[in-house]
Design a protein around this motif. Structure first.
Motif, short mmCIF file in Angstrom:
data_model
loop_
_atom_site.label_atom_id
_atom_site.label_comp_id
_atom_site.label_asym_id
_atom_site.label_seq_id
_atom_site.Cartn_x
_atom_site.Cartn_y
_atom_site.Cartn_z
N ARG A 146 0.84 -1.19 0.00
CA ARG A 146 0.00 0.00 0.00
C ARG A 146 0.88 1.25 0.00
O ARG A 146 1.81 1.36 0.80
N ILE A 163 -5.75 -2.77 -6.74
CA ILE A 163 -7.10 -2.90 -6.21
C ILE A 163 -7.89 -1.67 -6.64
O ILE A 163 -7.42 -0.54 -6.44
N HIS A 165 -10.53 0.12 -5.70
CA HIS A 165 -11.01 1.25 -4.89
C HIS A 165 -9.94 1.74 -3.92
O HIS A 165 -9.23 0.95 -3.31
N VAL A 167 -8.19 3.35 -0.53
CA VAL A 167 -8.48 3.14 0.89
C VAL A 167 -8.24 4.48 1.61
O VAL A 167 -7.34 5.24 1.24
N MET A 173 -5.23 -1.22 5.48
CA MET A 173 -5.64 -2.12 4.39
C MET A 173 -6.11 -3.46 4.96
O MET A 173 -6.86 -4.17 4.34
N GLU A 176 -9.83 -2.96 5.50
CA GLU A 176 -10.62 -2.43 4.39
C GLU A 176 -10.62 -3.32 3.17
O GLU A 176 -11.44 -3.19 2.29
N PHE A 177 -9.64 -4.18 3.12
CA PHE A 177 -9.50 -4.94 1.89
C PHE A 177 -9.24 -6.39 2.28
O PHE A 177 -8.26 -6.71 2.91
N SER A 178 -10.19 -7.25 1.95
CA SER A 178 -10.01 -8.63 2.39
C SER A 178 -10.60 -9.58 1.36
O SER A 178 -11.52 -10.32 1.65
N ASP A 179 -10.06 -9.50 0.18
CA ASP A 179 -10.51 -10.41 -0.86
C ASP A 179 -9.67 -11.68 -0.78
O ASP A 179 -8.47 -11.65 -1.01
#
Ligand SMILES: Nc1ncnc2c1ncn2[C@@H]1O[C@H](COP(=O)(O)OP(=O)(O)OP(=O)(O)O)[C@@H](O)[C@H]1O
Ligand SMILES: [Mg+2]
Length: 385
Positions: A146, A163, A165, A167, A173, A176-179
């Motif tokens: 990030r 990614i 979108h 943050v 991260m 907010e981001f957990s794919d």
């Protein structure tokens, strides 16, 4: 298991790389930075729960937690030949926290916002966050990266994917981001950190919830304040033998029992010479603290990392060897870090095989590890700005 903890510009921890083993003791004189190490670890844990910025605000804001000394000490300053003075900084002073283990490493870099860009001038901004594989950050080992609002993750084919979108500057991260497809490592690191457990001072005053009966709800993990002691200690879910042994080790002939009155549990302790068991409200502070530590350390759900800050508080020195045995036992199931300045506890723990001891002191206001030169300290590299 974590092998390295790295902290920069947090209070007196100007630049500290701490080597970690299975069972770790952090010690040193008053003001050397022990509690700061504990708090830095808590901040790291807060990151994975989305709470690092509020935690810093509760500490008085980033500005007051940042290292208050100069960016560098010159040789003459270190030798005492010239007074310590600030020089023009090459880089802004940022709070940096990180750790590395067998599998992954993680680092976060928090700074102040650009003046005039936001009303929240004192609220820290997350500038960088990285996850990498292996013990040391190398460009080829980076997995998730990030930079400001942009996150990129390396796919299975090794190619970077951005990614879509952005943050927010105040969100990690990790929350907010957990794919799970594009960045499974992130979830692995986050879940590992979320399992870390911290025990600081337990309240044992007369109104403390520990002393009062509590509704018996299944509690495999003792809460921070220990209010669920009775439920955690109940024999149904824990290791009853280990509990009896730990109590007998510290208070020979005593036995702990839980009373259950219509679903409300209370801790009681039968002691030698008394006709009836004593209730939570009647136990001494030290006894109750010891019971809380027993419950925390014999948890039926051991965490990846268990951190104890000054567990010796209000315990008689005679109890410390028994506490040491209990901690050593817990370190068979969890990695353990103990911050302490109780000589008997430290010597009990240092006798344990594989224990790692870090003695801190301060030089010109900055915490350092005593004997750092003669030790094999782990390599560490911060992400570039
Ligand atoms: N912003 C800052 N910059 C530099 N040093 C700081 C800053 N804030 C606090 N300190 C210093 O950091 C030191 C470390 O404090 P800490 O509470 O970690 O010590 P400790 O080893 O836990 O001591 P004790 O045994 O007394 O609990 C203190 O001496 C304090 O003066
Ligand atoms: Mg302290």
């Amino acid at each position: 298991m974590l092998s390295t903890l790295a902290i920069a510009n947090y209070r007196s921890l100007r630049d500290l790389i701490v080597p970690l083993g299975r069972l770790n003791i952090v010690t040193g004189p008053n003001g050397s930075g022990k509690s700061s190490v504990y708090r830095a670890l808590r901040l790291l844990a807060a990151t994975a729960r989305g709470g690092v910025i509020p935690s810093l605000a509760r500490e008085g804001g980033l500005q007051s937690t940042l290292w208050a000394g100069p960016e560098r000490f010159s040789r003459a300053m270190l030798a005492g030949e010239t007074p310590v003075q600030g020089t023009r900084r090459a880089e802004p002073v940022n709070l940096r926290l990180g750790f590395a283990g067998d599998e992954f490493g993680y680092a976060i870099d928090l700074g102040l916002p650009v003046p005039g860009e936001t009303q929240f001038g004192l609220d820290p901004v997350i500038k960088r966050e990285c996850i990498w594989s292996g013990p040391v950050l190398r460009p080829s080992a980076l997995l998730v990266d990030r930079h400001g609002a942009a996150i990129r993750a390396r796919g299975d084919d090794g190619e970077w994917q951005t990614i879509p979108h952005p943050v927010a500057s105040f969100d990690s991260m990790m929350t907010e981001f957990s794919d799970p497809r594009s960045a499974p490592e992130m979830i692995a690191v986050r879940e590992q950190i979320r399992s870390w457990r911290f025990y600081d001072h337990f309240r044992t005053d007369a109104e403390s919830p520990v002393r009062l009966p509590q509704i018996g709800t299944h509690t495999p993990v003792l809460g921070d304040d220990g209010a669920d002691l009775a439920a955690e200690t109940i024999r149904e879910i824990g290791d009853a033998n280990a509990l009896d042994t730990a109590i007998d080790d510290a208070f020979p002939g005593s036995r702990v029992a839980i009373t259950n009155v219509e679903g409300r549990f209370e801790v009681t302790m039968q002691q030698q010479g008394l006709l009836r068991a004593l209730k939570g409200a009647e136990l001494s502070d030290g006894t109750l603290r010891y019971l809380l530590l027993v419950a925390a350390l014999l948890t039926p759900r051991p965490p990846a990392l268990l951190v104890l800050n000054e567990p010796e508080t209000s315990l008689h020195p005679d109890l410390l060897p028994a506490l040491g045995r209990l901690i050593a036992r817990a370190s068979l199931r969890s990695q353990v870090i103990v911050v302490s300045h109780a000589a008997r506890l430290i010597s009990a723990l240092e006798r344990e095989e594989g224990s790692e001891s870090v003695v801190l002191d301060k030089q010109l206001g900055a915490t350092r590890i005593v004997d750092a030169d003669s030790r094999d300290l782990p390599a560490w590299k911060w992400p570039a700005r």
